[in-house]
Motif scaffolding. Structure first.
Motif, PDB file in Angstrom:
ATOM      1  N   PRO A  60      25.170  32.333 -34.993  1.00  5.12           N
ATOM      2  CA  PRO A  60      24.856  33.757 -34.837  1.00  5.12           C
ATOM      3  C   PRO A  60      26.074  34.659 -34.680  1.00  5.12           C
ATOM      4  CG  PRO A  60      24.512  32.619 -32.753  1.00  5.12           C
ATOM      5  CD  PRO A  60      24.870  31.558 -33.769  1.00  5.12           C
ATOM      6  N   ALA A  61      27.265  34.077 -34.559  1.00  2.91           N
ATOM      7  CA  ALA A  61      28.464  34.888 -34.333  1.00  2.91           C
ATOM      8  C   ALA A  61      28.757  35.760 -35.548  1.00  2.91           C
ATOM      9  CB  ALA A  61      29.661  33.991 -34.041  1.00  2.91           C
ATOM     10  N   ALA A  62      29.001  37.037 -35.314  1.00  4.68           N
ATOM     11  CA  ALA A  62      29.294  37.966 -36.404  1.00  4.68           C
ATOM     12  C   ALA A  62      30.727  37.771 -36.887  1.00  4.68           C
ATOM     13  CB  ALA A  62      29.086  39.399 -35.940  1.00  4.68           C
ATOM     14  N   LEU A  63      30.873  37.617 -38.201  1.00  2.00           N
ATOM     15  CA  LEU A  63      32.195  37.498 -38.809  1.00  2.00           C
ATOM     16  C   LEU A  63      32.732  38.850 -39.259  1.00  2.00           C
ATOM     17  CD1 LEU A  63      31.575  34.385 -41.083  1.00  2.00           C
ATOM     18  CD2 LEU A  63      32.494  34.433 -38.755  1.00  2.00           C
ATOM     19  N   ALA A  64      31.832  39.801 -39.463  1.00  2.00           N
ATOM     20  CA  ALA A  64      32.231  41.124 -39.940  1.00  2.00           C
ATOM     21  C   ALA A  64      31.100  42.101 -39.640  1.00  2.00           C
ATOM     22  CB  ALA A  64      32.514  41.093 -41.446  1.00  2.00           C
ATOM     23  N   CYS A  65      31.447  43.383 -39.666  1.00  2.00           N
ATOM     24  CA  CYS A  65      30.435  44.415 -39.444  1.00  2.00           C
ATOM     25  C   CYS A  65      30.837  45.697 -40.163  1.00  2.00           C
ATOM     26  CB  CYS A  65      30.239  44.689 -37.947  1.00  2.00           C
ATOM     27  SG  CYS A  65      31.697  45.341 -37.089  1.00  2.00           S
ATOM     28  N   ALA A  66      29.855  46.552 -40.373  1.00  2.00           N
ATOM     29  CA  ALA A  66      30.080  47.874 -40.947  1.00  2.00           C
ATOM     30  C   ALA A  66      29.007  48.800 -40.388  1.00  2.00           C
ATOM     31  CB  ALA A  66      30.014  47.843 -42.469  1.00  2.00           C
ATOM     32  N   ARG A  67      29.373  50.040 -40.158  1.00  9.47           N
ATOM     33  CA  ARG A  67      28.448  51.025 -39.610  1.00  9.47           C
ATOM     34  C   ARG A  67      27.906  51.891 -40.733  1.00  9.47           C
ATOM     35  NH1 ARG A  67      30.514  54.901 -34.787  1.00  9.47           N
ATOM     36  NH2 ARG A  67      31.648  56.000 -36.426  1.00  9.47           N
ATOM     37  N   LEU A  68      26.574  52.073 -40.769  1.00 11.59           N
ATOM     38  CA  LEU A  68      25.912  52.807 -41.843  1.00 11.59           C
ATOM     39  C   LEU A  68      25.042  53.910 -41.246  1.00 11.59           C
ATOM     40  CD1 LEU A  68      24.537  49.767 -43.907  1.00 11.59           C
ATOM     41  CD2 LEU A  68      26.813  50.777 -44.036  1.00 11.59           C
ATOM     42  N   ARG A  69      25.108  55.105 -41.834  1.00 12.58           N
ATOM     43  CA  ARG A  69      24.245  56.194 -41.398  1.00 12.58           C
ATOM     44  C   ARG A  69      23.757  56.991 -42.592  1.00 12.58           C
ATOM     45  NH1 ARG A  69      25.695  61.466 -37.590  1.00 12.58           N
ATOM     46  NH2 ARG A  69      23.566  62.313 -37.571  1.00 12.58           N
ATOM     47  N   LEU A  70      22.447  57.132 -42.698  1.00 15.00           N
ATOM     48  CA  LEU A  70      21.862  57.967 -43.742  1.00 15.00           C
ATOM     49  C   LEU A  70      21.995  59.432 -43.368  1.00 15.00           C
ATOM     50  CD1 LEU A  70      18.620  55.923 -44.436  1.00 15.00           C
ATOM     51  CD2 LEU A  70      20.500  56.284 -46.042  1.00 15.00           C
ATOM     52  N   LEU A  71      22.358  60.263 -44.357  1.00 14.88           N
ATOM     53  CA  LEU A  71      22.596  61.685 -44.119  1.00 14.88           C
ATOM     54  C   LEU A  71      21.944  62.495 -45.230  1.00 14.88           C
ATOM     55  CD1 LEU A  71      26.413  61.361 -43.383  1.00 14.88           C
ATOM     56  CD2 LEU A  71      24.656  61.801 -41.657  1.00 14.88           C
ATOM     57  N   ASP A  72      21.131  63.455 -44.847  1.00 15.53           N
ATOM     58  CA  ASP A  72      20.475  64.337 -45.814  1.00 15.53           C
ATOM     59  C   ASP A  72      20.974  65.759 -45.638  1.00 15.53           C
ATOM     60  OD1 ASP A  72      18.472  62.855 -47.424  1.00 15.53           O
ATOM     61  OD2 ASP A  72      17.702  62.308 -45.455  1.00 15.53           O
ATOM     62  N   GLY A  73      21.554  66.328 -46.705  1.00 12.45           N
ATOM     63  CA  GLY A  73      21.926  67.741 -46.709  1.00 12.45           C
ATOM     64  C   GLY A  73      22.679  68.195 -45.470  1.00 12.45           C
ATOM     65  N   PRO A  74      22.042  69.028 -44.607  1.00 10.72           N
ATOM     66  CA  PRO A  74      22.719  69.606 -43.444  1.00 10.72           C
ATOM     67  C   PRO A  74      23.271  68.572 -42.464  1.00 10.72           C
ATOM     68  CG  PRO A  74      20.667  70.765 -43.875  1.00 10.72           C
ATOM     69  CD  PRO A  74      20.682  69.582 -44.790  1.00 10.72           C
TER      70      PRO A  74
END
Length: 250
Positions: free
Chosen positions: A63-77
């Motif tokens: 279960p140990a994480a080897l890598a990560c990335a942060r994701l955020r959905l963004l609409d217009g404003p």
């Protein structure tokens, strides 16, 4: 954490892509980022993390994480209220009404940074998310280690000569520590400079990405960065299919 229920785990060869589900997963994210961005001397989590999904790469049944990335959905404003908007005026993108996926804090465990499959797995996960959410634009801040502009002048000149974005979408200056990309040097210097561009940024450029016409110093992280965007419609179809086709639902 809401995105976790919408995206199944995916296999990528021996690796698995999944979204962080609980506090234990987020603790692993925090540790990876502490080592990568703070030299193991301080926390790196911020006010944007609760608004984001955190993509993890694990191996086998470990279960140990080897890598990560942060994701955020963004609409217009929402583009005016994201991490990148602290440093760049994204009003041109907001006016265009584009649906964005902001990428950030991409990091790989220090003992696995030479494994190319891990970065490929992260890219495949990002491609899957952008396709599922019908995203128009991938965006974020691509960082160079060390915040002295002179150290990166050749690479920044290469970007100015070949990869600055369209005037109708390119962000405007906002940060006090912003500076124009320098003029490129001669051709021989530019070829060498290309090799000094961070690997993740080279990958984005290979997908048809572009950068802002200015960079921003970030003494807090001892980096400087350029705003980077990839218009999904401009990603070569074969490249996109290759990325997504290398995974399968678990």
């Amino acid at each position: 954490m809401a995105m976790a229920s919408r995206f199944p785990d995916h296999k990528f060869g021996r690796l698995t892509l999944r979204i962080a589900r609980d506090d234990a997963d987020l603790a692993q994210v925090a540790q990876l980022r502490r080592v990568r961005f703070r030299d193991n001397r301080g926390a790196d989590m911020d006010q944007f993390d609760p608004l984001c999904a955190h993509l993890l790469v694990v191996e086998g049944d470990d279960p140990a994480a080897l890598a990560c990335a942060r994701l955020r959905l963004l609409d217009g404003p929402e583009l005016d209220d994201c991490y990148s908007a602290q440093f760049y005026d994204l009003s041109p993108l907001a006016r265009a009404g584009l649906r964005g996926l902001e990428l950030g804090r991409v990091c790989i465990a220090s003992d696995r940074r030479q494994d190319p499959d891990i970065l490929r797995a992260l890219l495949a996960g990002i491609a899957l998310h952008s396709d599922a959410e019908k995203v128009d634009l991938l965006l974020g801040c691509a960082s160079f280690k060390g915040d002295d502009p002179a150290r990166h002048a050749a690479a920044l000149g290469w970007l100015k000569a070949r990869h600055t974005g369209p005037s109708g979408l390119c962000p405007l200056k906002r940060a006090p520590l912003a500076f124009d990309l320098p003029m490129p040097g001669d051709l021989a210097d530019q070829k060498a400079a290309m090799q000094s561009i961070p690997p993740l940024l080279r990958l984005y450029l290979g997908l048809g990405g572009w950068v802002s016409d200015h960079a921003v110093r970030d003494p807090n992280l001892d980096t400087l960065h350029v705003f980077t965007a990839v218009e999904v419609a401009r990603i070569p179809t074969a490249r996109k299919k290759l990325l997504m086709g290398m995974t399968q639902p678990r």
